[in-house]
Design a protein around this motif. Structure first.
Motif, PDB file in Angstrom:
ATOM      1  N   ARG A  45       0.841  -1.188   0.000  1.00 58.03           N
ATOM      2  CA  ARG A  45       0.000   0.000   0.000  1.00 58.03           C
ATOM      3  C   ARG A  45       0.876   1.238   0.000  1.00 58.03           C
ATOM      4  O   ARG A  45       1.855   1.332   0.749  1.00 58.03           O
ATOM      5  CB  ARG A  45      -0.907   0.000   1.221  1.00 58.03           C
ATOM      6  N   GLN A  46       0.524   2.200  -0.848  1.00 54.33           N
ATOM      7  CA  GLN A  46       1.334   3.401  -1.058  1.00 54.33           C
ATOM      8  C   GLN A  46       0.550   4.644  -0.657  1.00 54.33           C
ATOM      9  O   GLN A  46      -0.621   4.794  -1.028  1.00 54.33           O
ATOM     10  CB  GLN A  46       1.737   3.516  -2.530  1.00 54.33           C
ATOM     11  N   PHE A  47       1.196   5.527   0.077  1.00 51.30           N
ATOM     12  CA  PHE A  47       0.604   6.821   0.411  1.00 51.30           C
ATOM     13  C   PHE A  47       0.476   7.674  -0.846  1.00 51.30           C
ATOM     14  O   PHE A  47       1.403   7.747  -1.659  1.00 51.30           O
ATOM     15  CB  PHE A  47       1.471   7.530   1.437  1.00 51.30           C
ATOM     16  N   VAL A  48      -0.672   8.327  -0.995  1.00 46.12           N
ATOM     17  CA  VAL A  48      -0.899   9.215  -2.128  1.00 46.12           C
ATOM     18  C   VAL A  48      -0.920  10.670  -1.681  1.00 46.12           C
ATOM     19  O   VAL A  48      -0.131  11.489  -2.150  1.00 46.12           O
ATOM     20  CB  VAL A  48      -2.208   8.871  -2.858  1.00 46.12           C
ATOM     21  N   ARG A  57      -3.223  21.973   6.084  1.00 40.13           N
ATOM     22  CA  ARG A  57      -2.087  21.061   5.967  1.00 40.13           C
ATOM     23  C   ARG A  57      -2.408  20.038   4.888  1.00 40.13           C
ATOM     24  O   ARG A  57      -3.471  19.421   4.901  1.00 40.13           O
ATOM     25  CB  ARG A  57      -1.807  20.352   7.290  1.00 40.13           C
ATOM     26  N   THR A  58      -1.516  19.900   3.937  1.00 40.09           N
ATOM     27  CA  THR A  58      -1.643  18.865   2.924  1.00 40.09           C
ATOM     28  C   THR A  58      -0.270  18.228   2.725  1.00 40.09           C
ATOM     29  O   THR A  58       0.763  18.838   3.019  1.00 40.09           O
ATOM     30  CB  THR A  58      -2.145  19.409   1.580  1.00 40.09           C
ATOM     31  N   GLY A  59      -0.297  17.025   2.203  1.00 37.11           N
ATOM     32  CA  GLY A  59       0.958  16.347   1.916  1.00 37.11           C
ATOM     33  C   GLY A  59       0.762  15.381   0.768  1.00 37.11           C
ATOM     34  O   GLY A  59      -0.327  14.834   0.606  1.00 37.11           O
ATOM     35  N   TYR A  60       1.787  15.203  -0.031  1.00 35.84           N
ATOM     36  CA  TYR A  60       1.706  14.327  -1.202  1.00 35.84           C
ATOM     37  C   TYR A  60       2.970  13.482  -1.283  1.00 35.84           C
ATOM     38  O   TYR A  60       4.046  13.889  -0.833  1.00 35.84           O
ATOM     39  CB  TYR A  60       1.620  15.149  -2.488  1.00 35.84           C
ATOM     40  N   THR A  61       2.821  12.328  -1.879  1.00 36.66           N
ATOM     41  CA  THR A  61       4.009  11.591  -2.237  1.00 36.66           C
ATOM     42  C   THR A  61       4.623  12.317  -3.427  1.00 36.66           C
ATOM     43  O   THR A  61       3.918  12.774  -4.335  1.00 36.66           O
ATOM     44  CB  THR A  61       3.676  10.122  -2.531  1.00 36.66           C
ATOM     45  N   ASP A  62       5.923  12.467  -3.413  1.00 39.34           N
ATOM     46  CA  ASP A  62       6.595  13.357  -4.362  1.00 39.34           C
ATOM     47  C   ASP A  62       6.288  13.023  -5.819  1.00 39.34           C
ATOM     48  O   ASP A  62       6.096  13.916  -6.650  1.00 39.34           O
ATOM     49  CB  ASP A  62       8.107  13.314  -4.122  1.00 39.34           C
ATOM     50  N   SER A  63       6.237  11.752  -6.141  1.00 36.97           N
ATOM     51  CA  SER A  63       6.088  11.353  -7.537  1.00 36.97           C
ATOM     52  C   SER A  63       4.716  11.685  -8.102  1.00 36.97           C
ATOM     53  O   SER A  63       4.536  11.701  -9.321  1.00 36.97           O
ATOM     54  CB  SER A  63       6.360   9.855  -7.687  1.00 36.97           C
ATOM     55  N   LEU A  64       3.738  11.952  -7.232  1.00 30.45           N
ATOM     56  CA  LEU A  64       2.378  12.227  -7.696  1.00 30.45           C
ATOM     57  C   LEU A  64       1.995  13.696  -7.573  1.00 30.45           C
ATOM     58  O   LEU A  64       0.964  14.118  -8.114  1.00 30.45           O
ATOM     59  CB  LEU A  64       1.382  11.379  -6.901  1.00 30.45           C
ATOM     60  N   LYS A  65       2.822  14.450  -6.877  1.00 30.42           N
ATOM     61  CA  LYS A  65       2.508  15.864  -6.681  1.00 30.42           C
ATOM     62  C   LYS A  65       2.495  16.560  -8.030  1.00 30.42           C
ATOM     63  O   LYS A  65       3.395  16.404  -8.837  1.00 30.42           O
ATOM     64  CB  LYS A  65       3.544  16.501  -5.754  1.00 30.42           C
ATOM     65  N   GLY A  66       1.454  17.322  -8.266  1.00 36.33           N
ATOM     66  CA  GLY A  66       1.300  18.007  -9.543  1.00 36.33           C
ATOM     67  C   GLY A  66       0.241  17.361 -10.410  1.00 36.33           C
ATOM     68  O   GLY A  66      -0.503  18.039 -11.108  1.00 36.33           O
ATOM     69  N   ASP A  67       0.170  16.040 -10.381  1.00 36.34           N
ATOM     70  CA  ASP A  67      -0.860  15.337 -11.142  1.00 36.34           C
ATOM     71  C   ASP A  67      -2.072  14.979 -10.277  1.00 36.34           C
ATOM     72  O   ASP A  67      -3.176  14.836 -10.782  1.00 36.34           O
ATOM     73  CB  ASP A  67      -0.300  14.050 -11.755  1.00 36.34           C
ATOM     74  N   PHE A  68      -1.870  14.812  -8.971  1.00 36.21           N
ATOM     75  CA  PHE A  68      -2.940  14.453  -8.052  1.00 36.21           C
ATOM     76  C   PHE A  68      -3.164  15.594  -7.065  1.00 36.21           C
ATOM     77  O   PHE A  68      -2.193  16.183  -6.572  1.00 36.21           O
ATOM     78  CB  PHE A  68      -2.577  13.175  -7.273  1.00 36.21           C
ATOM     79  N   THR A  69      -4.426  15.882  -6.787  1.00 32.62           N
ATOM     80  CA  THR A  69      -4.775  16.943  -5.851  1.00 32.62           C
ATOM     81  C   THR A  69      -5.828  16.457  -4.872  1.00 32.62           C
ATOM     82  O   THR A  69      -6.870  15.950  -5.297  1.00 32.62           O
ATOM     83  CB  THR A  69      -5.300  18.181  -6.592  1.00 32.62           C
ATOM     84  N   ILE A  70      -5.564  16.640  -3.588  1.00 36.99           N
ATOM     85  CA  ILE A  70      -6.539  16.272  -2.555  1.00 36.99           C
ATOM     86  C   ILE A  70      -7.256  17.533  -2.091  1.00 36.99           C
ATOM     87  O   ILE A  70      -6.653  18.608  -1.998  1.00 36.99           O
ATOM     88  CB  ILE A  70      -5.853  15.556  -1.370  1.00 36.99           C
ATOM     89  N   VAL A  79     -14.103  13.999   0.905  1.00 29.50           N
ATOM     90  CA  VAL A  79     -12.717  14.217   0.528  1.00 29.50           C
ATOM     91  C   VAL A  79     -12.559  13.760  -0.915  1.00 29.50           C
ATOM     92  O   VAL A  79     -13.004  12.666  -1.272  1.00 29.50           O
ATOM     93  CB  VAL A  79     -11.754  13.422   1.427  1.00 29.50           C
ATOM     94  N   TYR A  80     -11.930  14.593  -1.713  1.00 28.19           N
ATOM     95  CA  TYR A  80     -11.752  14.283  -3.123  1.00 28.19           C
ATOM     96  C   TYR A  80     -10.278  14.008  -3.434  1.00 28.19           C
ATOM     97  O   TYR A  80      -9.385  14.512  -2.784  1.00 28.19           O
ATOM     98  CB  TYR A  80     -12.214  15.458  -3.990  1.00 28.19           C
ATOM     99  N   LEU A  81     -10.090  13.207  -4.460  1.00 30.60           N
ATOM    100  CA  LEU A  81      -8.763  13.040  -5.048  1.00 30.60           C
ATOM    101  C   LEU A  81      -8.915  13.249  -6.545  1.00 30.60           C
ATOM    102  O   LEU A  81      -9.487  12.422  -7.245  1.00 30.60           O
ATOM    103  CB  LEU A  81      -8.173  11.661  -4.757  1.00 30.60           C
ATOM    104  N   GLN A  82      -8.443  14.393  -7.013  1.00 29.60           N
ATOM    105  CA  GLN A  82      -8.458  14.699  -8.434  1.00 29.60           C
ATOM    106  C   GLN A  82      -7.182  14.152  -9.046  1.00 29.60           C
ATOM    107  O   GLN A  82      -6.077  14.511  -8.641  1.00 29.60           O
ATOM    108  CB  GLN A  82      -8.552  16.222  -8.643  1.00 29.60           C
ATOM    109  N   MET A  83      -7.332  13.280 -10.036  1.00 34.00           N
ATOM    110  CA  MET A  83      -6.183  12.642 -10.668  1.00 34.00           C
ATOM    111  C   MET A  83      -6.141  13.038 -12.143  1.00 34.00           C
ATOM    112  O   MET A  83      -7.130  12.851 -12.855  1.00 34.00           O
ATOM    113  CB  MET A  83      -6.299  11.116 -10.548  1.00 34.00           C
ATOM    114  N   THR A  84      -5.049  13.613 -12.566  1.00 38.06           N
ATOM    115  CA  THR A  84      -4.890  14.015 -13.954  1.00 38.06           C
ATOM    116  C   THR A  84      -3.715  13.261 -14.570  1.00 38.06           C
ATOM    117  O   THR A  84      -2.897  12.667 -13.861  1.00 38.06           O
ATOM    118  CB  THR A  84      -4.633  15.525 -14.072  1.00 38.06           C
TER     119      THR A  84
END
Length: 123
Positions: A45-48, A57-70, A79-84
């Protein structure tokens, strides 16, 4: 007690955008930090991403930052997760989780989990 129900998964194409939702309920849900994790077949399981309900306060896994928005909708307790720019490697079951502390990527500190929603990205 906190209940979490994810929705919005499905089959998408490479490069598509998709938004996942997590409907949260419980008397003190606003006291919890919320997060999205994902688990691909055969992988851990991977943190997104994670957020507080007020978004301060928000936090992202580095590889997804920019493409995914919480983000959150406090009026609806969602709670939403926008994935582009989705890629086949984003294929996974996506889980919503709640923690009574700012746990960020530490999955063991999340007390409540949803059942997950499957996202499949075809090439």
């Amino acid at each position: 007690q906190v209940q979490l129900v994810e929705s919005g998964g499905g089959l998408v194409q490479t490069g598509d955008t998709r938004r996942l939702s997590c409907a949260a309920s419980g008397r003190t849900i606003s006291n919890y930090a919320m997060a999205w994790f994902r688990q691909a077949p055969g992988k851990e399981r991977q943190f997104v991403a994670a957020t507080t309900w007020d978004g301060r306060r928000t936090g992202y896994t580095d590889s997804l930052k920019g493409d995914f928005t919480i983000s959150t909708d406090n009026t609806k307790n969602i709670v939403y997760l926008q994935m582009t720019n989705l890629k086949p490697e984003d294929t996974a079951i996506y889980y919503c989780a709640a923690s009574s502390r700012w746990a960020r990527r530490n999955s063991q500190l999340y007390e409540y989990w949803g059942q997950g929603t499957q996202v499949t990205v075809s090439s």
